[in-house]
Design a protein around this motif. Structure first.
Motif, PDB file in Angstrom:
ATOM      1  N   PHE A 220     -29.903 -16.154  58.585  1.00  0.00           N
ATOM      2  CA  PHE A 220     -29.153 -16.830  57.517  1.00  0.00           C
ATOM      3  C   PHE A 220     -28.064 -15.912  56.949  1.00  0.00           C
ATOM      4  O   PHE A 220     -26.906 -16.319  56.809  1.00  0.00           O
ATOM      5  CB  PHE A 220     -30.119 -17.250  56.409  1.00  0.00           C
ATOM      6  CG  PHE A 220     -29.440 -17.702  55.146  1.00  0.00           C
ATOM      7  CD1 PHE A 220     -28.856 -18.960  55.075  1.00  0.00           C
ATOM      8  CD2 PHE A 220     -29.375 -16.879  54.034  1.00  0.00           C
ATOM      9  CE1 PHE A 220     -28.227 -19.393  53.913  1.00  0.00           C
ATOM     10  CE2 PHE A 220     -28.747 -17.295  52.871  1.00  0.00           C
ATOM     11  CZ  PHE A 220     -28.173 -18.556  52.813  1.00  0.00           C
ATOM     12  N   ILE A 221     -28.426 -14.695  56.644  1.00  0.00           N
ATOM     13  CA  ILE A 221     -27.470 -13.750  56.059  1.00  0.00           C
ATOM     14  C   ILE A 221     -26.310 -13.496  57.024  1.00  0.00           C
ATOM     15  O   ILE A 221     -25.135 -13.534  56.633  1.00  0.00           O
ATOM     16  CB  ILE A 221     -28.179 -12.421  55.708  1.00  0.00           C
ATOM     17  CG1 ILE A 221     -29.210 -12.657  54.595  1.00  0.00           C
ATOM     18  CG2 ILE A 221     -27.154 -11.364  55.281  1.00  0.00           C
ATOM     19  CD1 ILE A 221     -30.115 -11.465  54.347  1.00  0.00           C
ATOM     20  N   ILE A 222     -26.624 -13.266  58.281  1.00  0.00           N
ATOM     21  CA  ILE A 222     -25.585 -12.989  59.279  1.00  0.00           C
ATOM     22  C   ILE A 222     -24.693 -14.209  59.503  1.00  0.00           C
ATOM     23  O   ILE A 222     -23.466 -14.083  59.633  1.00  0.00           O
ATOM     24  CB  ILE A 222     -26.237 -12.544  60.602  1.00  0.00           C
ATOM     25  CG1 ILE A 222     -26.942 -11.201  60.398  1.00  0.00           C
ATOM     26  CG2 ILE A 222     -25.185 -12.434  61.711  1.00  0.00           C
ATOM     27  CD1 ILE A 222     -27.753 -10.751  61.586  1.00  0.00           C
ATOM     28  N   ALA A 223     -25.289 -15.400  59.541  1.00  0.00           N
ATOM     29  CA  ALA A 223     -24.511 -16.631  59.764  1.00  0.00           C
ATOM     30  C   ALA A 223     -23.501 -16.859  58.654  1.00  0.00           C
ATOM     31  O   ALA A 223     -22.339 -17.206  58.916  1.00  0.00           O
ATOM     32  CB  ALA A 223     -25.454 -17.832  59.877  1.00  0.00           C
ATOM     33  N   VAL A 224     -23.912 -16.673  57.417  1.00  0.00           N
ATOM     34  CA  VAL A 224     -23.006 -16.886  56.276  1.00  0.00           C
ATOM     35  C   VAL A 224     -21.863 -15.868  56.307  1.00  0.00           C
ATOM     36  O   VAL A 224     -20.695 -16.223  56.107  1.00  0.00           O
ATOM     37  CB  VAL A 224     -23.786 -16.791  54.943  1.00  0.00           C
ATOM     38  CG1 VAL A 224     -22.814 -16.819  53.764  1.00  0.00           C
ATOM     39  CG2 VAL A 224     -24.791 -17.931  54.831  1.00  0.00           C
ATOM     40  N   ILE A 225     -22.182 -14.622  56.567  1.00  0.00           N
ATOM     41  CA  ILE A 225     -21.150 -13.578  56.623  1.00  0.00           C
ATOM     42  C   ILE A 225     -20.133 -13.896  57.716  1.00  0.00           C
ATOM     43  O   ILE A 225     -18.914 -13.810  57.509  1.00  0.00           O
ATOM     44  CB  ILE A 225     -21.794 -12.194  56.873  1.00  0.00           C
ATOM     45  CG1 ILE A 225     -22.612 -11.762  55.663  1.00  0.00           C
ATOM     46  CG2 ILE A 225     -20.710 -11.157  57.187  1.00  0.00           C
ATOM     47  CD1 ILE A 225     -23.408 -10.487  55.874  1.00  0.00           C
ATOM     48  N   MET A 226     -20.625 -14.299  58.908  1.00  0.00           N
ATOM     49  CA  MET A 226     -19.728 -14.599  60.027  1.00  0.00           C
ATOM     50  C   MET A 226     -18.865 -15.823  59.745  1.00  0.00           C
ATOM     51  O   MET A 226     -17.671 -15.842  60.069  1.00  0.00           O
ATOM     52  CB  MET A 226     -20.538 -14.815  61.307  1.00  0.00           C
ATOM     53  CG  MET A 226     -21.193 -13.557  61.842  1.00  0.00           C
ATOM     54  SD  MET A 226     -22.012 -13.815  63.443  1.00  0.00           S
ATOM     55  CE  MET A 226     -20.590 -14.106  64.499  1.00  0.00           C
ATOM     56  N   ALA A 227     -19.458 -16.852  59.121  1.00  0.00           N
ATOM     57  CA  ALA A 227     -18.692 -18.065  58.813  1.00  0.00           C
ATOM     58  C   ALA A 227     -17.577 -17.770  57.817  1.00  0.00           C
ATOM     59  O   ALA A 227     -16.433 -18.210  57.986  1.00  0.00           O
ATOM     60  CB  ALA A 227     -19.623 -19.150  58.273  1.00  0.00           C
ATOM     61  N   VAL A 228     -17.894 -17.017  56.783  1.00  0.00           N
ATOM     62  CA  VAL A 228     -16.909 -16.679  55.742  1.00  0.00           C
ATOM     63  C   VAL A 228     -15.774 -15.843  56.339  1.00  0.00           C
ATOM     64  O   VAL A 228     -14.609 -15.973  55.946  1.00  0.00           O
ATOM     65  CB  VAL A 228     -17.592 -15.920  54.584  1.00  0.00           C
ATOM     66  CG1 VAL A 228     -16.548 -15.371  53.612  1.00  0.00           C
ATOM     67  CG2 VAL A 228     -18.561 -16.842  53.850  1.00  0.00           C
ATOM     68  N   ARG A 229     -16.094 -15.016  57.318  1.00  0.00           N
ATOM     69  CA  ARG A 229     -15.093 -14.141  57.923  1.00  0.00           C
ATOM     70  C   ARG A 229     -14.340 -14.809  59.067  1.00  0.00           C
ATOM     71  O   ARG A 229     -13.521 -14.172  59.730  1.00  0.00           O
ATOM     72  CB  ARG A 229     -15.751 -12.846  58.409  1.00  0.00           C
ATOM     73  CG  ARG A 229     -16.268 -11.989  57.257  1.00  0.00           C
ATOM     74  CD  ARG A 229     -16.731 -10.631  57.729  1.00  0.00           C
ATOM     75  NE  ARG A 229     -17.111  -9.769  56.610  1.00  0.00           N
ATOM     76  CZ  ARG A 229     -17.524  -8.515  56.724  1.00  0.00           C
ATOM     77  NH1 ARG A 229     -17.585  -7.954  57.943  1.00  0.00           N
ATOM     78  NH2 ARG A 229     -17.856  -7.814  55.671  1.00  0.00           N
TER      79      ARG A 229
END
Length: 439
Positions: free
Chosen positions: A156-165
């Motif tokens: 979850f944490i990695i997915a949100v960071i990647m989506a925002v970037r």
């Protein structure tokens, strides 16, 4: 600890982990819809269909066979482990070969990259799957819950960071791979420490398991096609955007059952196996399971039908209003599917995977027909056709599986489904409300 206490403890831990994981995944999709296009979700729906289909062969039904068989030796476990790992590698090689054809079939060049990438999970899952199954067999659901929960939170944490970037569709891919790595490497380390793993392989030692697992694989393949053939057909007959909208509607509708049913069925398979030699106790406990599953799912899905416009807006934001009607129609489909879902625990507990195989083979000639006819008329008609097919199959499903394995009459089965257990519903709701406070 008695079986009853182990089951109660298992239900508590499975409830806790399943709810937290489901909420985390719901938040993940909800956040990602703000940054990704519908077509991205359509592409991932196709990739997931391919990977999940291959994973059915990957497991070879050995999970159910291990849960059913008693007194498995260390050598047998080792032979099963190395066989499963070898098959996983072969499955991945097959994916590499067919990826260009999949890309051409859907006219989506990006699938040449996405399919092989996400299908790495075929090999990764083989590393820890058997040790997870052993933990479940021993009713050690706390250990399983903690490991799976850790993987979901990291993803979850990695997915949100990647989506925002701005990583686009890859923010749906890489976090899933990392989740599989975290979970399966952890199970591998736990398994090696607790149970060990011999460098040993004898094909003849796997044959009793493969006989049970063979029917399981066949049944699961047919069931998977029945369940997800709509994705295959819609992906080919409609645009990626239409498939993306339909996929999001289906995910929203499937999510409650994916929270509710595993809480019980994960515990039910090994627990029901304890009653495999007493058909009366098996029937009583299975009907109790059906009563709980039916009560909760009917309540939840009626609520979804009523509040679907609000749920879609909260989950996906603006621009997804057109999927509300799909959510409402699919809710009826999911009520019927959720009620039938625990039969998997029953066939695993009794070792009668052959019956599940025959049933899913029969339905394979029915479900695709309804889906195909519906797809010729429109996306809404596809969802209506799914409802009609499930209604038609209800009584035959009882006769071939429930009645055959437990002796339960249609009247007993219907009574279990529609008898309202208010005490159970109230207890479950109260328990779920208290979970955040306990954590």
């Amino acid at each position: 600890m008695s079986i009853k206490k182990q089951v109660i403890t298992g239900v508590k831990w499975t409830t806790f982990s399943t709810v937290i994981m489901a909420v985390t995944q719901i938040l993940r999709i909800s956040i990602l819809t703000r940054y990704l296009d519908k077509s991205d979700f359509g592409l991932i729906a196709i990739v997931t269909f391919v990977m999940s289909f291959m994973d059915l062969f990957n497991d070879m039904g050995l999970t159910s066979a291990i849960l059913y068989k008693k007194d498995i030796s260390a050598k047998e476990y080792a032979s099963l482990y190395w066989l499963n790992l070898l098959v996983s590698i072969l499955m991945y090689i097959l994916v590499l070969i067919i990826s260009p054809f999949i890309s051409e079939f859907y006219n989506q060049p990006l699938l040449k990259v996405l399919v092989p990438l996400l299908s790495l999970n075929l090999i990764i899952s083989a590393i820890g799957r058997q040790f997870k199954t052993i933990e479940n067999k021993n009713l050690l659901f706390k250990n399983v819950s903690i490991v799976e929960l850790s993987g979901v939170i990291v993803a979850f944490i990695i997915a949100v960071i990647m989506a925002v970037r701005g990583y686009g569709v890859y923010s749906l891919v890489y976090p899933t791979i990392i989740q599989y790595l975290v979970v399966n490497l952890t199970f591998l380390l736990i398994g090696l420490k607790k149970y060990g793993l011999l460098i040993h392989f004898e094909l003849k030692e796997t044959k009793p398991f493969l006989r049970i697992g063979g029917y399981q694989v066949g049944g699961q393949i047919f069931n998977y096609l029945n369940r997800d053939l709509d994705i295959l057909l819609i992906g080919n007959l409609f645009s990626a955007e239409v498939l993306g909208g339909y996929s999001l509607a289906k995910q929203l509708v499937f999510r409650p059952a994916q929270i509710i049913n595993p809480i019980l069925t994960k515990v039910a398979s090994p627990a029901l196996a304890k009653f495999q030699d007493n058909i009366e106790l098996l029937k009583i406990n299975y009907l109790k399971l059906i009563n709980i599953v039916s009560n909760v799912n009917i309540l939840v899905y009626v609520g979804i039908m009523v509040f679907s416009p609000l749920l879609v807006k909260i989950m996906y934001g603006n621009g997804f209003e057109d999927i509300v009607v799909l959510v409402r129609i699919l809710s009826v489909y999911m009520i019927l599917r959720a009620i039938g879902n625990p039969v998997g625990s029953l066939v695993a507990a009794t070792g009668r995977t052959d019956l599940e195989f025959y049933w899913n083979f029969i339905t394979l000639f029915i479900m695709p027909l309804f889906i195909y006819v519906g797809s010729k008329l429109g996306i809404v008609e596809v969802t209506i056709s799914l409802d009609i097919a499930m209604i038609i199959l209800f009584v035959p499903n009882w006769k071939l599986l429930i009645n055959k394995l437990t002796g339960a009459t249609l009247q007993e089965y219907l009574r279990a489904i529609f008898t309202v257990n208010m005490t159970m519903i109230k207890s479950l709701v109260n328990y779920l409300i208290k979970i955040p406070a306990r954590t």
